[in-house]
Design an enzyme around this catalytic site. Sequence first.
Site, mmCIF file in Angstrom:
data_model
loop_
_atom_site.group_PDB
_atom_site.id
_atom_site.type_symbol
_atom_site.label_atom_id
_atom_site.label_comp_id
_atom_site.label_asym_id
_atom_site.label_seq_id
_atom_site.Cartn_x
_atom_site.Cartn_y
_atom_site.Cartn_z
ATOM 1 N N GLU A 26 7.603 -1.110 8.935
ATOM 2 C CA GLU A 26 8.373 -0.157 9.727
ATOM 3 C C GLU A 26 9.634 -0.747 10.349
ATOM 4 O O GLU A 26 10.645 -0.053 10.479
ATOM 5 C CB GLU A 26 7.490 0.433 10.847
ATOM 6 N N SER A 33 -16.617 29.300 -20.252
ATOM 7 C CA SER A 33 -16.274 30.610 -20.804
ATOM 8 C C SER A 33 -15.368 31.444 -19.901
ATOM 9 O O SER A 33 -14.848 32.470 -20.341
ATOM 10 C CB SER A 33 -17.546 31.401 -21.101
#
Length: 656
Positions: A62, A332
């Site tokens: 950072e 299906s």
Amino acid sequence: MCVGLLSYTKMQGPPPLNVPQTTVYYGADNSPIGEHHKGENRHWVPLSEIDPNVIDATISIEDRRFYSHWGFDLTRIGGAVIANLRSGSRAQGASTLTQQYARNLYLSHDKTWIRKWNELLYSLRLEMNYDKDKILEGYLNTVYYGHGAYGIEAASQHYFGKPAKQLSLAEASMLSGIPKGPSYYSPLFDLDRAKNRQAVVLQSMVQNGVINQVEADEAHLEPLNFIQNELERPADVGPYFQDVVEQKLIEEVGIDPALIEAGGLKVYTTLDPKIQKEAEYWVEREMPDNELQTALVSIDPRTGDVKALIGGTNYVESPYNRAVTATRSPGSSFKPFIYYAALENGYTPASTLLSEATSFSIDDGRDVWSPTNFNENYAEDFITLLQAMAFSDNIYAVKTHLLLGTDKGIELARRVGIESPLGDHPSLALGTSNVSVLEMTRAYSAFANGGHKVEPRFIRKIVDADGEVIYESEPELVQVLDPKLAFIMTDLMTGMFDPYLNAHTSVTGRSISHLLNRPVAGKSGSTSTDSWMVGYTPQLVTSVWVGFNEGIKLDHASYGQIAKNIWANFTEKALEDQPVMEFQKPDGVIGVKMNPENGLLATEHCPTHRTTYFVEGTEPTKECPAPENSEEADAIDEEAHEKEKFLQRFFKWFGH
């Protein structure tokens, strides 16, 4: 000037370390459904009680010059200015830890020069009145690490079940990468993405000289055991949904993650609290108390609004979202895409094919594939498309897929919103390519709403802390299907619930048809590891998936009906206060009384019939023959067999 600025900030005194507001999520009825807190689950610990690896990792990724600057880094600012001028935006940031701390405490997160100037002033005030360790301690105890964990102690307890002073290098580097995007880099949401971020953190530590490359490599390879200790009461309504909203706020709307953490936003969503609670109730009621998992998505097909979403059986135990992130084989339930493509290419509900055990030559004749029907149950005769849908006949589906060309089903699925990769192979007709629950719900919406592709909508509008609307969306629908064929497809999908169609086998929705008291259409699906039910009314499209996380084989005898039961009960209860609506038949569609077994017009000679819909001009014209008219019956049978012989020649010519 610099002396004056420093004197001014010093005279202002120490700024108060106040707690920001709360971001609130609202449902479709504008009632609060959850809050994103700043200030809860924050376990303050002194810097001496935080593992040095956390401090080194945080500073390295950072703000490497944290201990040498005065709250702002001129080198980083210069680089960011040049990058922003080149790109014509203010997207590139250069914030130090002090600036991030100041912004989270005192300021909004919009990218404006005025905000940056105020951020600088507050940073100077912090630096002039608090020492570096106090600022770093404050940052590490207030920064957000996701899942309600504010501060490194809460994060360490939540992710690894240990205090922050006991973290390993691997654990510390993983946590230190999260604040850049708590929902994006959380290892509980996407471990691969989080590991990539961890690697960046470790390399920054190597470059900063606090570890060597060997230590970095070993830490990156170290397996991590995520405990996921509960830190907060989960959101009252739809925690999986709220995670999706937060992700979309960042990735699609473009809200700065820090702004979400700072709070003050009012996010108005599409979730219906009543419908969501019904979904949660039926999942809890129907799912067994074991490792079996489920996912559910329910969309209003008229708008695309997501009304309910469940990503698993227990959010606290597993926030991984199986409704959106996971993909599984739909079985299906994929067939309607194949059959709609067939309707576009000359099929009608009366089209017949032979249902019998069949082997297909595939891969240019190098292999033979022999798909089977459930329990190897075949008609041993010709069946209509109407029956094939109601019985979920696999042989009919594969033959149709190959006759059309395997690209046709893929193109149709893409058209209605399936974005996952689809394999261009014969088994696609049986749903062997993985898709998400959200995708299936979106795709079926086009059948329910007259042929419109919908964009799933989670967020209606966002209001900031000043009451200004900073984002607003409208439903997105695009006509992609013929309304006439979409209605016919819907009519075909009502067949799975119609016991009148029972013949050599039963319709696949027989077990739940008694639970349904309004017009519904849908299709179930199953594989060795998955069970699906996707169905709809004109007001609501819902997909339910049931299976195990790791693709363990599913005992369909024990668990095969759960998805159907959840779907049927949920659909009825979710709509119990809404009017019963019929599917609207468009102009150009005609209904005729058809014998479902042979596709001929029903007469007194074959009284079995069902009103079935066709595009006007394609409906059957031949009537069922009288039993004694064997010559006409033989002619019809011969015609049907000639069709089948042509198909067999077709498959042979093209290697199928």
